[in-house]
Structure formats: C-alpha cells, structure tokens
Design a protein around this motif. Structure first.
Motif, PDB file in Angstrom:
ATOM      1  N   PRO A   1      -6.215 -23.479  -4.858  1.00  0.00           N
ATOM      2  CA  PRO A   1      -6.495 -23.745  -6.267  1.00  0.00           C
ATOM      3  C   PRO A   1      -6.184 -22.524  -7.134  1.00  0.00           C
ATOM      4  O   PRO A   1      -6.691 -21.433  -6.897  1.00  0.00           O
ATOM      5  N   THR A   2      -5.340 -22.693  -8.144  1.00  0.00           N
ATOM      6  CA  THR A   2      -4.977 -21.616  -9.050  1.00  0.00           C
ATOM      7  C   THR A   2      -6.205 -21.051  -9.738  1.00  0.00           C
ATOM      8  O   THR A   2      -6.298 -19.856  -9.989  1.00  0.00           O
ATOM      9  N   SER A   3      -7.189 -21.898 -10.009  1.00  0.00           N
ATOM     10  CA  SER A   3      -8.378 -21.469 -10.737  1.00  0.00           C
ATOM     11  C   SER A   3      -9.196 -20.430  -9.967  1.00  0.00           C
ATOM     12  O   SER A   3      -9.989 -19.707 -10.554  1.00  0.00           O
TER      13      SER A   3
ATOM     14  N   MET B   1      -8.942 -12.360 -11.696  1.00  0.00           N
ATOM     15  CA  MET B   1      -9.417 -10.979 -11.585  1.00  0.00           C
ATOM     16  C   MET B   1     -10.920 -10.967 -11.305  1.00  0.00           C
ATOM     17  O   MET B   1     -11.409 -10.141 -10.539  1.00  0.00           O
ATOM     18  N   GLU B   2     -11.648 -11.903 -11.887  1.00  0.00           N
ATOM     19  CA  GLU B   2     -13.099 -11.980 -11.664  1.00  0.00           C
ATOM     20  C   GLU B   2     -13.406 -12.198 -10.174  1.00  0.00           C
ATOM     21  O   GLU B   2     -14.253 -11.517  -9.602  1.00  0.00           O
TER      22      GLU B   2
ATOM     23  N   ILE C   1      -3.370 -12.315  -4.479  1.00  0.00           N
ATOM     24  CA  ILE C   1      -4.444 -11.489  -3.923  1.00  0.00           C
ATOM     25  C   ILE C   1      -4.163 -11.333  -2.438  1.00  0.00           C
ATOM     26  O   ILE C   1      -3.913 -12.313  -1.734  1.00  0.00           O
ATOM     27  N   SER C   2      -4.188 -10.094  -1.953  1.00  0.00           N
ATOM     28  CA  SER C   2      -4.018  -9.800  -0.525  1.00  0.00           C
ATOM     29  C   SER C   2      -5.265  -9.087  -0.038  1.00  0.00           C
ATOM     30  O   SER C   2      -5.762  -8.181  -0.705  1.00  0.00           O
ATOM     31  N   VAL C   3      -5.765  -9.487   1.129  1.00  0.00           N
ATOM     32  CA  VAL C   3      -6.952  -8.869   1.705  1.00  0.00           C
ATOM     33  C   VAL C   3      -6.658  -8.543   3.162  1.00  0.00           C
ATOM     34  O   VAL C   3      -6.148  -9.380   3.904  1.00  0.00           O
ATOM     35  N   VAL C   4      -6.973  -7.309   3.574  1.00  0.00           N
ATOM     36  CA  VAL C   4      -6.759  -6.867   4.949  1.00  0.00           C
ATOM     37  C   VAL C   4      -8.115  -6.835   5.657  1.00  0.00           C
ATOM     38  O   VAL C   4      -9.081  -6.270   5.143  1.00  0.00           O
ATOM     39  N   PHE C   5      -8.163  -7.445   6.841  1.00  0.00           N
ATOM     40  CA  PHE C   5      -9.375  -7.521   7.649  1.00  0.00           C
ATOM     41  C   PHE C   5      -9.170  -6.771   8.950  1.00  0.00           C
ATOM     42  O   PHE C   5      -8.089  -6.814   9.531  1.00  0.00           O
TER      43      PHE C   5
ATOM     44  N   GLN D   1      -4.080  -6.696  -5.544  1.00  0.00           N
ATOM     45  CA  GLN D   1      -3.734  -7.837  -6.374  1.00  0.00           C
ATOM     46  C   GLN D   1      -2.484  -7.531  -7.181  1.00  0.00           C
ATOM     47  O   GLN D   1      -2.189  -6.379  -7.453  1.00  0.00           O
ATOM     48  N   MET D   2      -1.779  -8.574  -7.556  1.00  0.00           N
ATOM     49  CA  MET D   2      -0.597  -8.457  -8.406  1.00  0.00           C
ATOM     50  C   MET D   2      -0.625  -9.607  -9.409  1.00  0.00           C
ATOM     51  O   MET D   2      -0.838 -10.754  -9.043  1.00  0.00           O
ATOM     52  N   GLY D   3      -0.414  -9.283 -10.656  1.00  0.00           N
ATOM     53  CA  GLY D   3      -0.238 -10.302 -11.672  1.00  0.00           C
ATOM     54  C   GLY D   3      -1.479 -11.035 -12.129  1.00  0.00           C
ATOM     55  O   GLY D   3      -1.389 -12.115 -12.698  1.00  0.00           O
ATOM     56  N   LEU D   4      -2.659 -10.483 -11.888  1.00  0.00           N
ATOM     57  CA  LEU D   4      -3.884 -11.152 -12.356  1.00  0.00           C
ATOM     58  C   LEU D   4      -4.243 -10.703 -13.750  1.00  0.00           C
ATOM     59  O   LEU D   4      -4.016  -9.636 -14.175  1.00  0.00           O
TER      60      LEU D   4
END
Length: 124
Positions: free
Chosen positions: A58-60, A64-65, A107-111, A121-124
């Motif tokens: 979902p785009t929503s 950034m929040e 959004i990228s997250v490393v675990f 993040q890019m473009g938020l």
C-alpha cells in the motif's frame, strides 16, 4: 528516475552491510545488544520471503512518518505491522527488505538475526 533511487538505495544498504559485518567479532559477547531468539523474532526464512513476494504494497504506508517509527532493535514483525510485507533484496548474515510501491518513495531496512540494524529512505 525510480530505478536510480532503488539502485542507489541498494548500493547504500550493501555498503552498510559490508561495513557492519566487518566490524563485529562473533567470539566477543555484545553487552549493548539485546538477546533475541529466532522464535521471538518470527522472521521468515530467506526462501519463504523470496517465494512469498508481496503482491502489492500500500502506497499509503510508505511515508516519512512511518519511516520515522522504525528504530534499531525492532523485530521484523514490528516493521511489517507498520509498513506491510517487504521484498527481500539481500540475504546472508544480514537481510535487507525493501518497500517500494509504484508512485511512492522507497524504504529499505537491514535486519541481523531478525532485528533492525539500519534503515534508509529515498523520495519520501
């Protein structure tokens, strides 16, 4: 343009992964890191994640929040409760998941062991 952002994000995350994997010594206990077991994190395996690619993000949720709600030490499931299912991009000693729906930022997250160690993040 979007491919440029995705490629840049992947390069940034891979660089962080390589840097972080070289900075740890597995024989030395980490006193600053919380101890988690695999059953607590309930992170999907790399094989499961690859074969169960989300049909749509979902785009929503890619805001950034929501990006700011993600913090180091969170589990994979906690991140999924905020963003929805991500797409596994890199798997190994660390796993990188990316949330990049059409028409939204990335959004990228490393675990590591199912726990957030970095995010971008890019473009938020």
């Amino acid at each position: 343009m979007k491919k440029y952002f995705i490629v840049t994000t992947l390069i940034l995350c891979l660089s962080m992964i390589l840097y972080l994997s070289g900075c740890t010594n597995s024989s030395t206990p980490s006193y600053n890191q919380p101890s988690y077991t695999q059953s607590q994190t309930q992170q999907p395996t790399a094989t499961t994640a690859r074969t169960s690619r989300p049909t749509s993000i979902p785009t929503s949720r890619i805001t950034m929040e929501n990006f700011e709600k993600i913090s180091k030490g969170m589990t994979y499931n906690q991140v999924v409760s905020i963003l929805g299912e991500g797409e596994l991009q890199v798997s190994g000693s660390t796993d990188m998941y990316v949330w990049s729906p059409s028409g939204a930022g990335t959004i990228s997250v490393v675990f590591k062991n199912g726990i957030v160690i970095s995010k971008s993040q890019m473009g938020l």
